[in-house]
Design a protein around this motif. Structure first.
Motif, mmCIF file in Angstrom:
data_model
loop_
_atom_site.group_PDB
_atom_site.id
_atom_site.type_symbol
_atom_site.label_atom_id
_atom_site.label_comp_id
_atom_site.label_asym_id
_atom_site.label_seq_id
_atom_site.Cartn_x
_atom_site.Cartn_y
_atom_site.Cartn_z
ATOM 1 N N LEU A 409 46.365 44.213 41.580
ATOM 2 C CA LEU A 409 45.141 44.619 40.849
ATOM 3 C C LEU A 409 44.262 43.623 40.209
ATOM 4 N N LEU A 410 42.907 43.803 40.153
ATOM 5 C CA LEU A 410 42.042 42.854 39.603
ATOM 6 C C LEU A 410 41.451 43.381 38.275
ATOM 7 N N PHE A 411 41.768 42.375 37.271
ATOM 8 C CA PHE A 411 41.153 42.546 35.894
ATOM 9 C C PHE A 411 39.887 41.596 35.939
ATOM 10 N N PHE A 412 39.144 42.033 34.883
ATOM 11 C CA PHE A 412 37.838 41.247 34.436
ATOM 12 C C PHE A 412 37.667 41.228 32.969
ATOM 13 N N LYS A 413 37.036 39.901 32.746
ATOM 14 C CA LYS A 413 37.106 39.568 31.238
ATOM 15 C C LYS A 413 35.633 38.808 31.116
ATOM 16 N N ALA A 414 34.893 39.525 30.132
ATOM 17 C CA ALA A 414 33.634 38.692 29.719
ATOM 18 C C ALA A 414 33.821 38.409 28.143
#
Length: 579
Positions: A409-414
């Motif tokens: 799975l790919l998780f993203f954070k800004a």
């Protein structure tokens, strides 16, 4: 049990302090018990009542390590037992308990139970549970508890989610009442005819009395909570045996909730009856009442619980059961409530079992699963925010973009820091109708349903990634939470749900979001650290990969637009907007 099905011990690597010393949670208590014949039932398997006593003892010791004073059991959450591998005489039961969080005068203790066959070395999971204890000082006064300081990533996750579990406990009875009054459960009213095999509920009624003796009491001379639960399980099992004419196996227990204490010398009356039967399971309701020695004509309701039983045959296949004919009056109410509890259990199981790589990800929303779906929405964001090993991909102006790959799975954070008070940021971001002012991915917005003051369902339309595809739409549940203690973040959690009122249409491609949202932390008096998280899905990934690969700066522009939006509107926020 095959090797692949045996328990994997899900423990973090040892946490090493700066001085090189291995960290051990100061509230952690471990207990290992041999299953002896005196602990077993007539089938030679561990009595669930005995297991409940061991669980309560271990959890109480953990609670008192933190409180530094006597603690009493207030409740124990729903328990789902996994008895595919039976616990027999000669096996070892391992119980581990530790305090997850303290709330003023109460605290939550997490309990994990595994078993092992010492001859073969096999280990397997039995169940997990969460118990709530109340600290008691001298006299009848309660003790103000010190805060728990989580150290490891797993402790931080449990600490954070404990607040949401507490919220769910407080709404549990309200959820049952709302569901019983709904049309779904009203349709489940009993309707019998002479051709059906029906068992009258009164034939399963059990009533027994126990005298509280010193060995049944704790160090405060109150009845030991584990003993009360064990007596309740015994009465329920007798009722279950009368119904099924066999050897029932306890599968689940609906939350134990202690409503009052009892002391040495009291008589405890236990009443059990089968409330309802389903195709392969049936529910037994049991209550405990205390007659105090000061006045034998007065009774106190101590506890109620609802236990679901199954009966496997020799091949492991579950037996089917006849219907139950409830008693008039309260019997019909219990019949409907049992149906409501079963629906909630099935909804919870469905929500938990949804694989993040499967489609559809969205769970049908209705009043029966409202509380648990909201809990799942917020806890998923908290778990995502607690993940480590994020990789910084780029920095542009005030924004930092990071990614994490885990379990395919790919998780993203800004992230960014804005010069706006955290309460003002929370109010502005909670107003989803204004998100299109700074987020180009939100083109059209429509409020579908205001569930309560903290949860809202809305429909949003997003532009297509390329000219050849349709616009996408999402039906999202937005759950917002204010901190329940200093240091907690404000949260706005998002996930897809499905509603009959908003079916997919031909001109829009229905997209889904499994987990997304904001965490907001105060940085000084007038600044806020904003972190936006999202777990990518096939529908969301095209909007993000362009930024991760450096082919587009759209997302950075959106984050910058958010900063500008917050700066321009920080003086329009009223503190009363925060519920």
């Amino acid at each position: 049990m095959s090797a692949s099905e045996q328990l994997e011990i899900l423990e973090e690597p040892p946490f090493i302090l700066e001085n090189g010393v291995k960290y051990i949670n100061p509230t952690e208590v471990k207990m290992s018990q041999f299953i002896l014949p005196c602990h077993a039932n007539h089938c030679g398997e561990l009595s669930v009542g005995q297991l409940l006593k061991w669980m309560d003892t271990t959890a109480c010791l953990s609670a008192e390590r933190h409180a530094h004073c006597p603690c009493v059991t207030a409740s124990m959450d729903d328990i789902d037992f996994d008895f595919e591998q039976r616990l027999s005489v000669g096996h070892v039961v391992n119980i581990k308990a530790k305090v997850n969080r303290a709330f003023n005068t109460s605290l939550e203790v997490g309990i994990s139970i595994t078993s092992e066959d010492p001859c073969s070395g096999r280990q397997w999971k039995v169940c997990n549970a969460f118990a709530t204890f109340v600290a008691k000082g001298q006299g009848s006064g309660k003790v103000q508890l010190k805060a728990v300081i989580p150290r490891t990533s797993q402790e931080k996750i449990e600490y954070s989610i404990a607040a949401e579990r507490r919220r769910m406990r407080l709404h549990h009875l309200e959820s049952i009442k709302d569901l019983v009054s709904s049309s779904t459960i009203q349709k489940a009213e009993p309707d019998f005819d002479e051709s059906q095999h029906v068992v009258p509920a009164e034939k399963t009624r059990v009533e027994t009395v126990e005298l509280v003796l010193p060995p049944h009491a704790n160090h405060q001379r109150n009845s030991f909570g584990g003993q009360i639960m064990a007596w309740m399980e015994s009465a329920a099992t007798i009722s279950a045996s009368r119904f099924c004419k066999g050897h029932p196996v306890l599968k689940t227990i609906d939350m134990f909730h202690f409503r009052g204490p009892s002391q040495v010398g009291d008589r405890i009356t236990l009443k059990a009856i089968v409330n309802n039967a389903f195709k392969e399971s049936f529910e037994v309701g049991v209550c405990a009442e205390a007659y105090h020695q000061e006045g034998w004509d007065q009774k106190t309701h101590i506890n109620s619980a609802f236990m679901t039983f199954v009966v496997p045959d020799k091949g492991g296949k579950l037996c089917t059961f006849p219907r139950v004919k409830p008693e008039p009056g309260d019997g019909k109410r219990r019949y409907r409530e049992a149906s409501a509890r079963k629906k909630i259990r099935l909804d919870r199981k469905y929500i938990i079992s949804c694989k993040q790589t499967e489609v559809p990800l969205s769970v049908p929303w209705d009043p029966s699963n409202q509380v648990y779906l909201s809990y799942n929405n917020v806890s998923a964001l908290k778990i995502l925010a607690a993940k480590q090993n994020w990789v910084l991909n780029c920095m542009q102006n005030k924004a930092k973009l990071s990614t994490l790959e885990e379990d395919h799975l790919l998780f993203f954070k800004a992230e960014m820091i804005v010069s706006v008070n955290v309460k003002q940021v929370f109010v502005l971001l909670s107003d989803m109708s204004r998100r299109h002012e700074w987020d180009t991915h939100y083109q059209r917005f429509k409020l579908i349903q205001k569930v309560d003051t903290d949860d809202v369902i809305y429909h949003v339309v997003s532009p297509s990634v390329n000219k050849a595809s349709n616009f996408q739409d999402f039906v999202l549940l937005a759950s917002r939470r204010v901190p329940c203690a200093d240091g907690d973040p404000y949260l706005i959690a998002l996930r897809s749900v499905s509603l009959p009122a908003v079916p997919p249409t031909k001109d829009l491609d229905r997209g889904e979001v499994s987990c997304a949202g904001f965490t907001l932390c105060q940085e000084g008096v007038t600044s806020t650290k904003i972190a936006y998280y999202i777990q990518t899905t096939p529908q969301v990934l095209p909007y993000i990969t362009r930024d991760i690969t450096g082919l587009s700066s759209d997302l950075c522009k959106i984050i910058e637009a958010l900063n500008k939006f917050l700066e321009q509107n920080k003086d329009t926020v009223h503190m009363c907007d925060i519920g």
